[in-house]
Design a protein around this motif. Structure first.
Motif, PDB file in Angstrom:
ATOM      1  N   MET A   1       9.211  11.789  -4.409  1.00  0.00           N
ATOM      2  CA  MET A   1      10.093  10.597  -3.599  1.00  0.00           C
ATOM      3  C   MET A   1       9.580   9.758  -2.851  1.00  0.00           C
ATOM      4  O   MET A   1       8.551  10.048  -2.306  1.00  0.00           O
ATOM      5  CB  MET A   1      10.937  11.655  -2.727  1.00  0.00           C
ATOM      6  CG  MET A   1      11.866  10.716  -1.634  1.00  0.00           C
ATOM      7  SD  MET A   1      12.779  11.804  -0.575  1.00  0.00           S
ATOM      8  CE  MET A   1      11.611  12.419   0.501  1.00  0.00           C
ATOM      9  N   THR A   2       9.889   8.408  -3.049  1.00  0.00           N
ATOM     10  CA  THR A   2       9.214   7.457  -2.386  1.00  0.00           C
ATOM     11  C   THR A   2      10.267   6.600  -1.416  1.00  0.00           C
ATOM     12  O   THR A   2      11.470   6.432  -1.652  1.00  0.00           O
ATOM     13  CB  THR A   2       8.795   6.155  -3.461  1.00  0.00           C
ATOM     14  OG1 THR A   2       8.134   6.872  -4.331  1.00  0.00           O
ATOM     15  CG2 THR A   2       8.095   5.157  -2.786  1.00  0.00           C
ATOM     16  N   VAL A   3       9.649   6.556  -0.183  1.00  0.00           N
ATOM     17  CA  VAL A   3      10.458   5.898   0.938  1.00  0.00           C
ATOM     18  C   VAL A   3       9.638   4.611   1.240  1.00  0.00           C
ATOM     19  O   VAL A   3       8.393   4.706   1.407  1.00  0.00           O
ATOM     20  CB  VAL A   3      10.662   6.966   2.023  1.00  0.00           C
ATOM     21  CG1 VAL A   3      11.561   7.953   1.897  1.00  0.00           C
ATOM     22  CG2 VAL A   3       9.526   7.313   2.737  1.00  0.00           C
ATOM     23  N   ILE A   4      10.425   3.398   1.926  1.00  0.00           N
ATOM     24  CA  ILE A   4       9.644   2.492   2.370  1.00  0.00           C
ATOM     25  C   ILE A   4      10.291   2.071   3.603  1.00  0.00           C
ATOM     26  O   ILE A   4      11.417   2.804   3.888  1.00  0.00           O
ATOM     27  CB  ILE A   4      10.258   1.256   1.479  1.00  0.00           C
ATOM     28  CG1 ILE A   4      11.831   0.852   1.311  1.00  0.00           C
ATOM     29  CG2 ILE A   4       9.724   1.501  -0.020  1.00  0.00           C
ATOM     30  CD1 ILE A   4      12.202  -0.555   0.364  1.00  0.00           C
ATOM     31  N   PRO A   5       9.709   1.269   4.414  1.00  0.00           N
ATOM     32  CA  PRO A   5      10.225   1.238   5.749  1.00  0.00           C
ATOM     33  C   PRO A   5      11.379   0.504   5.818  1.00  0.00           C
ATOM     34  O   PRO A   5      11.447  -0.411   5.102  1.00  0.00           O
ATOM     35  CB  PRO A   5       8.877   0.267   6.379  1.00  0.00           C
ATOM     36  CG  PRO A   5       7.952  -0.021   5.430  1.00  0.00           C
ATOM     37  CD  PRO A   5       8.582   0.796   4.208  1.00  0.00           C
ATOM     38  N   LYS A   6      12.061   0.627   6.789  1.00  0.00           N
ATOM     39  CA  LYS A   6      13.170  -0.371   7.103  1.00  0.00           C
ATOM     40  C   LYS A   6      12.820  -1.572   7.588  1.00  0.00           C
ATOM     41  O   LYS A   6      11.868  -1.770   8.490  1.00  0.00           O
ATOM     42  CB  LYS A   6      14.116   0.321   8.100  1.00  0.00           C
ATOM     43  CG  LYS A   6      15.091   1.635   7.613  1.00  0.00           C
ATOM     44  CD  LYS A   6      16.036   1.913   8.580  1.00  0.00           C
ATOM     45  CE  LYS A   6      16.998   2.984   7.949  1.00  0.00           C
ATOM     46  NZ  LYS A   6      17.983   3.456   9.194  1.00  0.00           N
TER      47      LYS A   6
ATOM     48  N   VAL B   1       5.531   5.009   1.242  1.00  0.00           N
ATOM     49  CA  VAL B   1       5.156   6.533   1.559  1.00  0.00           C
ATOM     50  C   VAL B   1       5.704   7.344   0.282  1.00  0.00           C
ATOM     51  O   VAL B   1       7.051   7.243  -0.121  1.00  0.00           O
ATOM     52  CB  VAL B   1       5.300   7.323   2.877  1.00  0.00           C
ATOM     53  CG1 VAL B   1       4.986   8.938   2.706  1.00  0.00           C
ATOM     54  CG2 VAL B   1       4.861   6.627   3.871  1.00  0.00           C
ATOM     55  N   ARG B   2       4.833   7.959  -0.642  1.00  0.00           N
ATOM     56  CA  ARG B   2       5.242   8.824  -1.789  1.00  0.00           C
ATOM     57  C   ARG B   2       5.176  10.212  -1.324  1.00  0.00           C
ATOM     58  O   ARG B   2       4.052  10.747  -1.103  1.00  0.00           O
ATOM     59  CB  ARG B   2       4.583   8.429  -2.803  1.00  0.00           C
ATOM     60  CG  ARG B   2       5.031   9.331  -3.997  1.00  0.00           C
ATOM     61  CD  ARG B   2       4.161   9.219  -5.284  1.00  0.00           C
ATOM     62  NE  ARG B   2       4.369   7.821  -5.951  1.00  0.00           N
ATOM     63  CZ  ARG B   2       3.302   6.926  -6.120  1.00  0.00           C
ATOM     64  NH1 ARG B   2       1.818   7.738  -6.192  1.00  0.00           N
ATOM     65  NH2 ARG B   2       3.497   5.953  -6.734  1.00  0.00           N
ATOM     66  N   PHE B   3       6.277  11.117  -1.350  1.00  0.00           N
ATOM     67  CA  PHE B   3       6.096  12.603  -1.063  1.00  0.00           C
ATOM     68  C   PHE B   3       5.833  13.156  -2.437  1.00  0.00           C
ATOM     69  O   PHE B   3       6.797  13.037  -3.153  1.00  0.00           O
ATOM     70  CB  PHE B   3       7.289  12.786  -0.421  1.00  0.00           C
ATOM     71  CG  PHE B   3       7.437  12.497   1.301  1.00  0.00           C
ATOM     72  CD1 PHE B   3       6.674  13.069   2.171  1.00  0.00           C
ATOM     73  CD2 PHE B   3       8.037  11.182   1.611  1.00  0.00           C
ATOM     74  CE1 PHE B   3       6.695  12.759   3.610  1.00  0.00           C
ATOM     75  CE2 PHE B   3       8.125  10.988   2.903  1.00  0.00           C
ATOM     76  CZ  PHE B   3       7.296  11.504   3.685  1.00  0.00           C
ATOM     77  N   ARG B   4       5.166  14.030  -2.580  1.00  0.00           N
ATOM     78  CA  ARG B   4       4.874  14.729  -3.908  1.00  0.00           C
ATOM     79  C   ARG B   4       4.738  16.268  -3.528  1.00  0.00           C
ATOM     80  O   ARG B   4       4.186  16.982  -2.478  1.00  0.00           O
ATOM     81  CB  ARG B   4       3.610  14.614  -4.600  1.00  0.00           C
ATOM     82  CG  ARG B   4       3.504  13.019  -4.869  1.00  0.00           C
ATOM     83  CD  ARG B   4       2.043  12.907  -5.776  1.00  0.00           C
ATOM     84  NE  ARG B   4       2.598  12.869  -7.079  1.00  0.00           N
ATOM     85  CZ  ARG B   4       1.867  12.653  -8.157  1.00  0.00           C
ATOM     86  NH1 ARG B   4       0.700  12.460  -7.925  1.00  0.00           N
ATOM     87  NH2 ARG B   4       2.388  12.436  -9.514  1.00  0.00           N
TER      88      ARG B   4
ATOM     89  N   GLU C   1       0.798  -1.144   0.016  1.00  0.00           N
ATOM     90  CA  GLU C   1      -0.015   0.129  -0.015  1.00  0.00           C
ATOM     91  C   GLU C   1       0.993   1.203   0.078  1.00  0.00           C
ATOM     92  O   GLU C   1       1.844   1.489   0.732  1.00  0.00           O
ATOM     93  CB  GLU C   1      -0.907  -0.163   1.308  1.00  0.00           C
ATOM     94  CG  GLU C   1      -2.119   0.878   1.060  1.00  0.00           C
ATOM     95  CD  GLU C   1      -3.099   0.788   2.244  1.00  0.00           C
ATOM     96  OE1 GLU C   1      -3.812   1.705   2.486  1.00  0.00           O
ATOM     97  OE2 GLU C   1      -2.791  -0.338   3.129  1.00  0.00           O
ATOM     98  N   ILE C   2       0.466   2.084  -0.837  1.00  0.00           N
ATOM     99  CA  ILE C   2       1.324   3.606  -0.954  1.00  0.00           C
ATOM    100  C   ILE C   2       0.663   4.616  -0.463  1.00  0.00           C
ATOM    101  O   ILE C   2      -0.612   4.853  -1.139  1.00  0.00           O
ATOM    102  CB  ILE C   2       1.919   3.516  -2.408  1.00  0.00           C
ATOM    103  CG1 ILE C   2       2.979   2.451  -2.884  1.00  0.00           C
ATOM    104  CG2 ILE C   2       2.550   5.010  -2.412  1.00  0.00           C
ATOM    105  CD1 ILE C   2       3.236   2.565  -4.408  1.00  0.00           C
ATOM    106  N   LYS C   3       0.924   5.327   0.406  1.00  0.00           N
ATOM    107  CA  LYS C   3       0.181   6.423   0.903  1.00  0.00           C
ATOM    108  C   LYS C   3       0.636   7.733   0.569  1.00  0.00           C
ATOM    109  O   LYS C   3       2.271   7.740   0.169  1.00  0.00           O
ATOM    110  CB  LYS C   3       0.369   6.436   2.603  1.00  0.00           C
ATOM    111  CG  LYS C   3      -0.411   5.558   3.172  1.00  0.00           C
ATOM    112  CD  LYS C   3      -1.870   5.637   2.992  1.00  0.00           C
ATOM    113  CE  LYS C   3      -2.802   4.694   3.904  1.00  0.00           C
ATOM    114  NZ  LYS C   3      -4.118   5.068   3.493  1.00  0.00           N
TER     115      LYS C   3
END
Length: 176
Positions: free
Chosen positions: A166-171, A119-122, A87-89
């Motif tokens: 920018m997309t980040v994923i959990p560690k 999470v995608r930051f836009r 799931e991408i927030k």
């Protein structure tokens, strides 16, 4: 109402002059006429199924088609169970965002990351901001510094049209 139509040719639908016929337990019947292959299948109480129409001659197999379909659907359901849905927030920002708003958005992003969501930051670029997409990249770098302790950067800040994404994923969590 089935969403995926079955296009497999069975029994009388197979209209090739000759087919290579295989039995259910690996029996080879060789190259025979379609009608002869169908007669063999009917004598065994099974279906004649076209499995390789592009081969020369086309290949048919004698099998219980209903049982075969059931097993295929069962395998697909098992595979679907084992899949993990990602799931991408999405968190939207602007170039002129205040620091307290950044902190608030980062707090939400960390909550999403703890729930194993990407999470995608836009950053949306308006008007003249389009001529300076670097300002959007700088906003995302500021955010990255705040989330890098709980996330891995999947996609670097990159301008894409009116947005800088920018997309980040959990560690990965350490297993004890």
């Amino acid at each position: 109402m089935s969403k995926n139509k079955d296009t497999t040719l069975l029994n009388e639908e197979i209209r090739f002059p000759e087919v290579r016929c295989l039995g259910d337990e690996g029996t080879q019947y060789g190259v025979v006429s379609s009608s002869e292959a169908l007669k063999i299948a009917q004598d065994l109480g099974l279906d004649l199924v076209l499995i390789a129409p592009e081969a020369k001659p086309p290949v048919c197999k004698i099998m219980d088609y209903g049982k075969f379909r059931y097993q295929q659907e069962k395998k697909q359901k098992e595979a679907k169970k084992k899949q993990k849905q990602i799931e991408i927030k999405e968190i939207k920002l602007s170039v002129k965002i205040a620091q307290n708003d950044v902190n608030y958005k980062v707090k939400h992003a960390k909550e999403f990351l703890e729930e194993d969501k990407h999470v995608r930051f836009r950053v949306f670029l308006k008007g003249r901001e389009m001529s300076e997409p670097q300002s959007g990249v700088e906003v995302l770098k500021r955010i990255w510094e705040l989330v890098e302790d709980v996330a891995i950067m999947d996609k670097e800040p990159k301008p894409e049209g009116r947005y800088v994404n920018m997309t980040v994923i959990p560690k990965p969590k350490k297993v004890k």
